[in-house]
Design an enzyme around this catalytic site. Sequence first.
Site, PDB file in Angstrom:
ATOM      1  N   GLU A  49      26.919  54.353  81.897  1.00  0.00           N
ATOM      2  CA  GLU A  49      27.811  55.219  82.685  1.00  0.00           C
ATOM      3  C   GLU A  49      27.070  56.350  83.394  1.00  0.00           C
ATOM      4  O   GLU A  49      27.573  57.468  83.484  1.00  0.00           O
ATOM      5  CB  GLU A  49      28.964  55.758  81.828  1.00  0.00           C
ATOM      6  N   HIS A 272      31.262  59.917  74.253  1.00  0.00           N
ATOM      7  CA  HIS A 272      30.710  59.049  73.212  1.00  0.00           C
ATOM      8  C   HIS A 272      29.642  59.815  72.442  1.00  0.00           C
ATOM      9  O   HIS A 272      29.048  60.766  72.955  1.00  0.00           O
ATOM     10  CB  HIS A 272      30.079  57.796  73.821  1.00  0.00           C
TER      11      HIS A 272
END
Length: 423
Positions: A49, A272
């Site tokens: 990402e 995350h």
Amino acid sequence: MKPNFSLRLRIFNLNCWGIPYLSKHRADRMRRLGDFLNQESFDLALLEEVWSEQDFQYLRQKLSPTYPAAHHFRSGIIGSGLCVFSKHPIQELTQHIYTLNGYPYMIHHGDWFSGKAVGLLVLHLSGMVLNAYVTHLHAEYNRQKDIYLAHRVAQAWELAQFIHHTSKKADVVLLCGDLNMHPEDLGCCLLKEWTGLHDAYLETRDFKGSEEGNTMVPKNCYVSQQELKPFPFGVRIDYVLYKAVSGFYISCKSFETTTGFDPHRGTPLSDHEALMATLFVRHSPPQQNPSSTHGPAERSPLMCVLKEAWTELGLGMAQARWWATFASYVIGLGLLLLALLCVLAAGGGAGEAAILLWTPSVGLVLWAGAFYLFHVQEVNGLYRAQAELQHVLGRAREAQDLGPEPQPALLLGQQEGDRTKEQ
């Protein structure tokens, strides 16, 4: 290479949540990530990402003294988001884009536009060949009504096959990334059973971090508390997986995750949690290598997960066929409507109404046509994965018919046999 060969590898993995204009505090988090990576000096940092080219170039420049080798895997419309930073020279690079990756009309999810992929880099470390893979699979979004389950299973199988076919010359295989699957999920089990990869969290001798190794936790201020409501301790969907081949043995000495906040700053690096693993590779006789042993006890769970995956792909295929059929009916109705409008316009009785309805009718036919073509492509993608699984299951039945002795080489594509011949 000396018989007492030993090598330490420090690995870092993080889904960076770097969506331009949408991710909070992105620039600040990228800056702190760069500082952290320079400070820790890992052998490999594998990231997901990192959607912005600007972010990648910033990290590349900032990390170049510590990680001279870097690569950004580009694919799709907005990019795969995958990138790697290595302390060691990268000998080879390639990537594979998954055949199935969600639906283009689910714009609010966006996975289809990113071109989800797996990136591969090959490193030569003290005479040892390391294949390192980084990937990001399709998100789940709704665990109770998971419309992407078949796609994620197909991606897991495609990933497993890619690793299987590209790692035959490797001594050590490493896979890091956001799999978007819980450890017990079908796709995760399929990937680990077929490739023989070991989970660093389960294998480590020393773990520090979030409870149960979870990588999305309630303590993280960027995580949606509503999404984690069914999971009070969080979920584990990011992984460091590894195995050794051909006379090598690999172990995870330590494994660590961040815990939802930065003790020095307060805000985390991402939504995350980061994963940090310390792996040790050493020489070992081939028969002592756990990843090259596939006895009868291991074949049973493999067969079960292969059959379950085959069934799930079949269900996904049936759903895709239903949507393709529905779209074909809409196309037919749209064409009939266009023909009727042509008749009305020619007759002059309702010419103005016919002209007004012409444009939306053409739009309907075009939309239904695109919808039909996409779902036909989806059917073919699912069929391909299911056909490969069917072939593997057929080979397994042949192996069972050969006698009471296990025939793992047939089932696993004779990977170890091929490796021995090459040496």
